[in-house]
Enzyme design. Structure first.
Site, short mmCIF file in Angstrom:
data_model
loop_
_atom_site.label_atom_id
_atom_site.label_comp_id
_atom_site.label_asym_id
_atom_site.label_seq_id
_atom_site.Cartn_x
_atom_site.Cartn_y
_atom_site.Cartn_z
CD GLU A 1 -3.52 -6.37 3.69
OE1 GLU A 1 -3.57 -7.13 2.70
OE2 GLU A 1 -2.91 -5.29 3.67
CD GLU B 1 -2.80 -1.32 2.33
OE1 GLU B 1 -2.23 -1.68 3.38
OE2 GLU B 1 -4.01 -1.07 2.26
#
Ligand code: T1G
Length: 718
Positions: free
Chosen positions: A130, A110
């Site tokens: 995740e 990210e």
């Protein structure tokens, strides 16, 4: 400037280095340090371009999961506060190049996506894992990833959680260049090139070109949700991540980020996140073992001898060859050896058909495996693994023979036995070199299953144990050190669970109802389907040896022995608890149902119906109660180790954390009360484990117990 971030300027390029071992996780210090460094580089007139790079083994591997654990248990302060940093990076007028090596995962990717450009080394990997922690990306990843790689690819990456390799990332548009040679140098050269370009640098958040049109969107979302439900059974996060990705395609960037954050926090506090984060740390905790420190020297293992070319021996040989280890494999009979080699070849062919290996990779692996009928060369091996069938006399003979091979060639390798039930110390004594003997209990198929129980005998030396741990790691497996008791940890706990399932059908449930309750709970397979797959004859043989069933008053299961006597050994004979057609799917067999009823009635067993909840309590609580005994007796070092064994070797759902973590969540007081009630109703086999009684009384948990005990492991290291 903060500690983990350093900045140096060379020929117009500011190199910002993140150094936060072991994996450069995004701690608050890293985030603050990056902000300060970006500001400095942006305002330094001698800087034309900025490169962000990771020190050590990897670029940033994500947010700090310790922080996420705090969020899961109720505190918001552990959540990564990264929005301002990402915006600052993206708004910098000088080009920002993210230089990735190792694994750029989660918050790491990210961060990288907020840079204007991304480069990576050829073996670099990038992903959003995740969902494997029960959460979704929480640092704008669901909004930037589809803008870079398109919605379909973003769905695939976020739902599976699997990282992609640099070549794939380049192809998909996630990175701009692959850098051969030194990454800092290559990334700096690339940065200078970009600085020399006219015009502004691309902001990912402003990109629209890869997002789907309104007409494409519904189909992609439906396919994504379908994929999540089918491939990530029972998991909430993979379905929820598609909702967040949908927002990227339907809402302005800022609103999409708000939606992502909302979903992130909802999931971060979920039961599944608690359990999966527990599973993550539990798996990494197993290598911490008393008596083994980082100074304990594990012998390098490059040559392995295997005795026995049956299912287990063959699977172990394949696991070794896959890891680049040379294997000599011997068997008592030429036919057995030929069959073993043919099976390995067949299994590899299946892998080629499924696209997992190329024919060249298979040829390379098969070339590492040398079949032979004697022990030639075994004396020079680093490790010999005996994998013959469960027979103590035979295993002792082999241990002796292996020890004399080592003696004859002045070798000093480890002697491992793949027994699943027998006494390691007895085998060790027979070898004459007990300190070199260890159990390596692989699970079938050994080339696939991740779990290995490493059985520490009373004389096993720390070096032998450390070697066994290193081998497990090299084979890509989780090696859990357990003590030497019948069945070790996994199978010892399995027996009460399996018997309870059988008693339930005698008392009126059906095999398919018990199995449906168990798979509904999340087990990969039901008990009866597992028994049919493993072969009923396996447990039959073990049952005949188990002393507890010769004690007067102990209730013996009635049906399994009868099925075996009828030749119903499960899938391999087409019939067991179920009957199997060509599709190999279990079908209920009226003959078995009639047999169960007939035997139950003949033994005066009252039959009634059961709810699924009762079935789960009877089976899973039996597992937990035995787990508490195993822990109390010291055969498992931690409750979390038991969880790792069950989630990796027995199909227990990781999203429930493992049996002991599940018990904590139900509440040990509640478990204790039910176990006590079963004790009253069903007799001695349900006597509550004293440790369970004690923890229930104290109002504590297995997790707390692990923490208390961890202090006694101080000094141990991975
Ligand atoms: N946070 C904290 N500790 C971590 C960590 C992390 N992200 N990753 C690894 N460790 C520790 C681990 O506990 C162990 O510690 C040591 O590092 C080595 O790990 C905002 C919400 C990177 C591929 O899920 O997959 O970013 O036991 O033994 O085999 O959206 O670790 O030595 O004390 O596993 O070489 C997303 C998880 C987080 C990556 C390295 N990231 N890590 O494997 O070593 S969520 C992940 C891994 C997130 C954002 C969100 C692997 C690895 P110790 P190891 P390895």
């Amino acid at each position: 400037m903060n500690q983990p971030i350093s900045l140096s300027v060379d020929q117009g390029v500011a190199l910002i280095r993140i150094d936060n071992p072991p994996v450069n996780a995004l701690s608050p210090e890293v985030i603050n340090g990056l902000e300060v460094a970006i500001d400095r580089a942006a305002s330094d007139p001698s800087v034309q371009a900025i490169v962000v790079i990771g020190a050590g083994r990897t670029f940033v591997a994500g947010a700090d999961i310790k922080g996420l654990e705090q969020v899961a248990w109720g505190s918001d302060s552990g959540a990564p506060e990264i929005h301002e940093l990402l915006q600052k990076l993206e708004d910098t007028s000088k080009p920002v190049v993210m230089a990735m090596h190792g694994t750029a995962l989660g918050g790491g990717l990210e961060l990288a996506m907020a840079g204007h450009y991304r480069v990576a080394v050829p073996d670099g990997q990038m992903g959003q894992p995740e969902v494997n922690l029960g959460i979704i990306p929480g640092a704008e990843g669901t909004q930037r990833l589809p803008r870079l790689v398109g919605l379909e690819k973003a769905i695939e990456m976020c739902v599976s959680g699997r990282p992609i390799k640099a070549a794939d990332a380049l192809n998909a548009g996630l990175i701009d260049r692959i850098i051969e040679g030194d990454l800092a140098t290559g990334a700096s050269a690339f940065a200078r090139e970009m600085a020399a370009r006219a015009g502004s640098h691309p902001k990912t958040r402003e990109r629209q070109d890869k997002l789907p049109s309104a007409s494409q969107l519904p189909g992609m979302l439906e396919a994504g949700r379908d994929l999540a439900r089918k491939t990530r059974r029972n998991l909430q996060a993979p379905v929820a991540v598609v909702d967040a990705l949908e927002a990227a395609a339907t809402l302005p960037f800022a609103e999409g980020c708000a939606r992502e954050r909302e979903i992130f926090f909802e999931l971060a506090k979920s039961e599944q996140a608690k359990a999966l984060i527990h599973a993550f740390f539990a798996e990494r905790g197993v290598s911490k073992v008393p008596g083994i420190s980082k100074d304990t020297v594990a012998a390098p293992v490059n040559h392995v001898g295997i005795v026995g070319a049956g299912t287990m021996g063959g699977g172990i040989a394949m696991a070794c060859a896959n890891a680049g280890i040379d294997v000599r494999i011997t068997d008592a009979s030429p036919d057995g050896l030929d069959r073993g080699i043919a099976t390995m070849r067949k299994n590899y062919d299946v892998s080629v058909k499924r696209g997992r290996f190329t024919p060249a990779m298979v040829a390379e692996r098969m070339a590492r495996i040398t079949p032979q009928l004697d022990y030639e060369g075994f004396g020079e091996a680093d490790l010999v693994i005996e994998a013959v069938f469960e027979n103590m006399a035979l295993k002792k003979d082999i241990a002796r023979a292996v020890a004399s091979s080592y003696e004859a060639s002045k070798g000093d390798g480890v002697i491992a036995t793949n027994t699943s039930t027998l006494d390691i110390d007895e085998i060790a004594a027979a070898s004459g070199h007990p300190s070199k003997v260890v159990g390596l209990h692989f699970f079938s198929p050994a080339n696939v299953m991740r779990l290995v129980e490493i059985v520490r005998g009373k004389a096993t030396s720390p070096e032998t144990l450390a070697t066994a741990q290193a081998v497990a790691k090299r084979l890509g497996k989780v090696g859990v050190v357990v003590g030497n008791c019948p069945g070790f940890v996994g199978n010892r706990m399995m027996f009460p669970y399996m018997y309870e399932a059988q008693f339930l059908v005698e008392e009126g449930a059906t095999p398919q109802q018990v199995d449906a309750a168990l798979t509904g709970f999340g087990m990969a397979m039901g008990m009866f389907a597992v028994d049919d797959m493993a072969g009923l004859d396996v447990a039959w043989r073990v049952r005949q040896e188990l002393k507890q069933f010769s004690e007067p008053g102990a209730r013996k299961p009635l049906v399994a022995d009868r099925l075996c006597e009828m030749g119903r050994f499960g899938q391999k004979t087409g019939k067991g608890w179920y009957v199997y057609g060509d599709d190999r799917k279990p079908q209920p067999d009226p003959e078995v149902l009639a047999l169960i009823e007939q035997l139950a009635v003949a033994h005066g067993i009252t039959r009634r119906s059961f709810t699924n909840d009762e079935i789960i309590e009877r089976t899973i609580y039996a597992l937990i109660n035995e787990g508490a005994r195993v822990l109390e007796e010291g055969f498992a070092l931690r409750a979390a180790d038991i969880d790792v064994i069950y989630t990796n070797g027995y199909g227990f759902p990781a999203w429930r954390g493992g049996p002991m973590f599940y018990a904590d969540r139900v509440g040990l007081k509640n478990i204790y009360e039910r176990v006590s009630a079963f004790h009253q109703e069903l007799g001695a086999r349900w006597a509550p484990a004293p440790l369970l009684a004690q923890l229930a009384k104290e109002g504590t948990t297995f997790k707390e117990l692990d923490k208390r005990r961890a202090s006694s492991l101080v000094g141990a290291s991975s």
